[in-house]
Scaffold this motif. Structure first.
Motif, mmCIF file in Angstrom:
data_model
loop_
_atom_site.group_PDB
_atom_site.id
_atom_site.type_symbol
_atom_site.label_atom_id
_atom_site.label_comp_id
_atom_site.label_asym_id
_atom_site.label_seq_id
_atom_site.Cartn_x
_atom_site.Cartn_y
_atom_site.Cartn_z
ATOM 1 N N SER A 8 -1.664 -7.059 11.850
ATOM 2 C CA SER A 8 -2.592 -8.423 11.919
ATOM 3 C C SER A 8 -2.091 -9.183 10.775
ATOM 4 O O SER A 8 -1.843 -8.533 9.678
ATOM 5 C CB SER A 8 -4.031 -8.024 11.691
ATOM 6 O OG SER A 8 -4.692 -8.948 11.378
ATOM 7 N N ARG A 9 -1.932 -10.617 10.886
ATOM 8 C CA ARG A 9 -1.558 -11.333 9.817
ATOM 9 C C ARG A 9 -2.504 -12.423 9.639
ATOM 10 O O ARG A 9 -3.342 -12.825 10.150
ATOM 11 C CB ARG A 9 -0.129 -11.919 10.416
ATOM 12 C CG ARG A 9 -0.063 -12.891 11.506
ATOM 13 C CD ARG A 9 0.991 -13.591 11.904
ATOM 14 N NE ARG A 9 0.807 -14.635 12.957
ATOM 15 C CZ ARG A 9 0.217 -15.708 13.006
ATOM 16 N NH1 ARG A 9 -0.074 -16.241 11.934
ATOM 17 N NH2 ARG A 9 0.221 -16.540 14.229
ATOM 18 N N GLY A 10 -2.219 -12.950 8.342
ATOM 19 C CA GLY A 10 -2.720 -14.027 7.955
ATOM 20 C C GLY A 10 -2.335 -15.462 8.240
ATOM 21 O O GLY A 10 -1.301 -15.533 9.291
ATOM 22 N N ALA A 19 5.617 -10.321 10.250
ATOM 23 C CA ALA A 19 4.999 -10.030 11.568
ATOM 24 C C ALA A 19 5.828 -9.983 12.804
ATOM 25 O O ALA A 19 5.807 -9.023 13.583
ATOM 26 C CB ALA A 19 3.565 -10.560 12.078
ATOM 27 N N ASP A 20 6.655 -10.882 12.795
ATOM 28 C CA ASP A 20 7.508 -11.155 14.080
ATOM 29 C C ASP A 20 8.684 -10.202 13.759
ATOM 30 O O ASP A 20 9.374 -9.633 14.776
ATOM 31 C CB ASP A 20 7.892 -12.666 14.014
ATOM 32 C CG ASP A 20 7.120 -13.631 14.529
ATOM 33 O OD1 ASP A 20 6.099 -13.106 15.229
ATOM 34 O OD2 ASP A 20 7.279 -14.779 14.216
ATOM 35 N N ALA A 40 -2.556 -10.904 15.950
ATOM 36 C CA ALA A 40 -2.574 -9.357 15.878
ATOM 37 C C ALA A 40 -2.019 -8.765 17.050
ATOM 38 O O ALA A 40 -2.042 -9.355 18.310
ATOM 39 C CB ALA A 40 -3.950 -8.462 15.753
ATOM 40 N N TRP A 41 -0.858 -7.891 16.936
ATOM 41 C CA TRP A 41 -0.274 -7.379 18.447
ATOM 42 C C TRP A 41 -0.478 -5.823 17.902
ATOM 43 O O TRP A 41 -0.526 -5.305 16.968
ATOM 44 C CB TRP A 41 1.175 -7.567 18.331
ATOM 45 C CG TRP A 41 2.034 -7.718 17.095
ATOM 46 C CD1 TRP A 41 2.198 -8.813 16.178
ATOM 47 C CD2 TRP A 41 2.754 -6.649 16.763
ATOM 48 N NE1 TRP A 41 3.136 -8.347 15.237
ATOM 49 C CE2 TRP A 41 3.443 -6.978 15.484
ATOM 50 C CE3 TRP A 41 3.011 -5.257 17.135
ATOM 51 C CZ2 TRP A 41 4.436 -5.750 14.794
ATOM 52 C CZ3 TRP A 41 3.781 -4.289 16.466
ATOM 53 C CH2 TRP A 41 4.569 -4.817 15.192
ATOM 54 N N GLY A 104 -8.593 -14.297 15.350
ATOM 55 C CA GLY A 104 -7.599 -13.448 15.807
ATOM 56 C C GLY A 104 -7.004 -12.345 14.894
ATOM 57 O O GLY A 104 -6.171 -11.759 15.224
ATOM 58 N N GLU A 105 -7.394 -12.107 13.824
ATOM 59 C CA GLU A 105 -7.082 -11.131 12.922
ATOM 60 C C GLU A 105 -7.920 -9.949 12.825
ATOM 61 O O GLU A 105 -9.318 -10.052 13.366
ATOM 62 C CB GLU A 105 -7.094 -11.739 11.417
ATOM 63 C CG GLU A 105 -6.190 -12.874 11.074
ATOM 64 C CD GLU A 105 -6.459 -13.569 9.847
ATOM 65 O OE1 GLU A 105 -6.339 -12.610 8.618
ATOM 66 O OE2 GLU A 105 -6.963 -14.755 9.637
#
Length: 602
Positions: A8-10, A19-20, A40-41, A104-105
């Motif tokens: 999960s990223r800010g 994150a990528d 988030a993934w 979405g976090e």
């Protein structure tokens, strides 16, 4: 079960780029990647990779089953976290949950009560990571270090391995707990064994009702796990616990293969006559195989030490490797076992059972029909049982591993810290549950097949916790309730059996045959360098004479496995700073965390 990774990223662009990058690395490592939300993934991998189920605002990741018969519900909708408490009453399995924020976090993390799927989290430069394991390709923060104070505590009491991590940096989310983000926010326990015990004490049932509830819970759990398993094998030791599971399994699936039995060279570790009798009653063909053994070496311990916790569940490496190969050859994707039954079904019908009854009923305990049977079973007079039960409750001595340097005040596992008002038999049951959760941890076998443990499933665990100790033993037999409940499904040679299979001779020989490796492994290893090994005591313990007269195989193999883990993680964390304690200095007497302090009951 397979593993998962959640990132999960800010909002920062640097966090997005990292994150990528991690997403690309996860895909390159063979993980299946999918989006959870805008920021988030999720990545999963096998065997039996975790699935995803959306329940309200929660995404449950793992193996999730709908609870057919619930016994635990929140008292009111106004309770804090009432929705999550209902969720844990409605669903069971091996899962973690994440709830996302409106952006979405990851906002909250939830772990199922029976902890079959680990949950580790940390924050790093705008990212929050939640994992079941830390694969070798995944970079870890430079600030991580081995927490030698907690290593020392865990060497004395291995139950602590399955709770807080022996690493400074990441956070372990405990079973039945919700952890809000950011991770510095205190977690909230939504489910504890002691709460189930207390609830059960207010809702007594008859012996017949208790037997019916246990049968229903085990049948439900076995059926759900079996129907979801794919090609399935089963372990049949010849003992009561695996026989109970087999009696339920044969009603759920007829295509189980192989039914596999393990035997040792000594009479006490050879239960083939009992397994044969079970096979005749259930109409199954059982394949018996000898316990695999061999020399131990550094590579063996390294192979079980890559996990975020020491590999105590995988110490029997040659056996795990042998069974993994056999199950692969047979085409099995999962194996069902009877692990955990000794504790949750209450294997010990000791004087502690009467002490539990005395604490609950006082002098009215004298009217219990269980009292004469417990006295006979323990070779005690009734008055001796009463005198023992009336003694003031005192803290019992903490567990001590003599080869490990002394520590200060011991740490109590979280769940046991909530048991002060329970009797000693129930405390022992909870301690066994903690150990059972740990025994579901990764091993060489779990890398190949999905190991299923229905006796450690939430339906069975909650049913047994809610019943008093006297009812679980029916006053006079270890696991007496289970014997009675399944009497019509099992042969009398198993339900009436008074002995128990014993593998200690096998493990004793494992240690004795490998002393030439174990001595330098421990006496010249990193635990010794950190000042945790009492060299004089270790020299004595690592001798054939000690093994003959005192045993201590468990303490030796625990220390050997922890040594392997410390070596593996020291290498992984280099050149990061190790725990700030000079060479040869004793471990801190007080850990710097929030855990309860006191003594763990024997």
């Amino acid at each position: 079960m397979g593993d998962y990774l959640i990132v999960s990223r800010g909002t920062a662009s640097a966090a997005s780029a990292r994150a990528d990058t991690l997403r690309s690395q996860a895909a390159a490592a063979g993980m299946t990647v999918s989006d959870l939300g805008d920021r988030a993934w999720l990545a999963v991998e096998g065997p039996s990779p975790p699935a995803t189920l959306l329940v309200g605002a929660w995404r449950l990741i793992g193996q999730v089953f709908h609870r057919e018969h619930r016994i635990v519900r929140p008292d009111t909708d106004q309770e804090p976290w009432s929705y999550e408490r209902k969720l844990l009453a409605r669903f069971w399995g091996r899962f973690v949950g994440v709830r996302l924020s409106s952006e979405g976090e990851v906002a909250e993390i939830l772990r199922d009560p029976c902890g079959g799927l680990d949950c580790i989290a940390w924050e790093d430069d705008g990212l929050t990571l939640v994992v079941s394991a830390v694969p070798a390709w995944l970079p870890v923060p430079r600030s991580w270090s081995i927490a030698f104070d907690r290593v020392a505590q865990a060497l004395h009491d291995p139950l602590l391995v399955w709770e807080d991590l022996l690493l400074d940096g990441p956070v372990a989310i405990l079973p039945g707990t919700v952890q809000p983000a950011p991770l510095k926010t205190p977690p909230t326990a939504l489910w504890t064994p002691a709460a189930i015990v207390r609830r059960g004490a207010t809702q007594p049932v008859s012996d017949a009702e208790a037997a019916a509830a246990l049968t229903l819970a085990l049948d439900d759990a076995v059926r759900a796990l079996a129907l979801d398993a794919g090609p399935l094998a089963a372990e049949v030791s010849g003992g009561l616990d695996s026989s109970l599971v087999a009696a339920s399994l044969i009603r759920a699936r007829k295509d189980v293969a192989p039914w596999i039995n393990l035997y040792g060279a000594e009479a006490q570790s050879d239960e083939r006559p009992y397994a044969t009798a079970l096979g005749a009653v259930l109409g199954i063909d059982i394949v018996s195989v000898p316990h695999a053994s061999g020399p131990l070496n550094e590579a063996d311990f390294e192979s079980i030490s890559h996990g975020v916790r020491p590999g105590l569940a995988g110490i029997d490496m040659h056996h795990d490797r042998d069974w993994a190969g056999r199950l692969q050859t047979a085409g099995a994707m999962a194996i069902m076992t009877g692990r955990g039954g000794d504790s949750i079904l209450l294997q010990g019908a000791t004087a502690d059972v009467f002490t539990d009854l005395w604490r609950a009923r006082g002098w009215r305990a004298l009217t219990s029909p269980a009292l004469p049977g417990l006295a006979r079973l323990n070779d005690r007079s009734i008055w001796s049982l009463i005198a023992g039960a009336r003694r003031p409750t005192e803290a019992r001595p903490a567990r001590r591993n003599e080869m490990i340097a002394p520590i200060g005040l011991p740490t109590i596992p979280h769940w046991l810290g909530d048991c002060a008002d329970l009797g000693p038999a129930k405390i022992l049951q909870v301690a066994g549950l903690i150990d059972g959760i740990g025994r579901q941890s990764p091993s060489l076998q779990t890398r190949v097949v999905n190991v299923l443990t229905p006796l450690l499933s939430q339906p069975v665990v909650e049913t047994c916790l809610a019943l008093p100790a006297t009812q679980l033993v029916l006053g006079q037999r270890d696991r007496g309730l289970a014997r009675s409940a399944f009497r019509d499904r099992l042969p009398p040679i198993i339900t009436e059996r008074r002995t128990k299979g014993e593998m200690s001779a096998i493990y004793g020989r494992m240690v004795a045959d490998n002393l030439d490796f174990l001595r330098p492994w421990l006496l010249e290893g990193q635990l010794a360098e950190a000042g945790l090994i009492n060299r004089a005591a270790a020299e004595t313990m690592l001798s054939r004479g000690n093994l003959i007269w005192r045993g201590t195989y468990g303490e030796i193999m625990t220390a050997a496995a922890v040594e392997g883990w410390v070596r593996t993680w020291s290498q992984r964390l280099r050149p990061r700073a190790r725990s700030a304690r000079p060479r040869g200095s004793p471990p801190a007497s007080e850990a710097s965390d929030h855990r309860h302090r006191g003594y763990w009951p024997d």
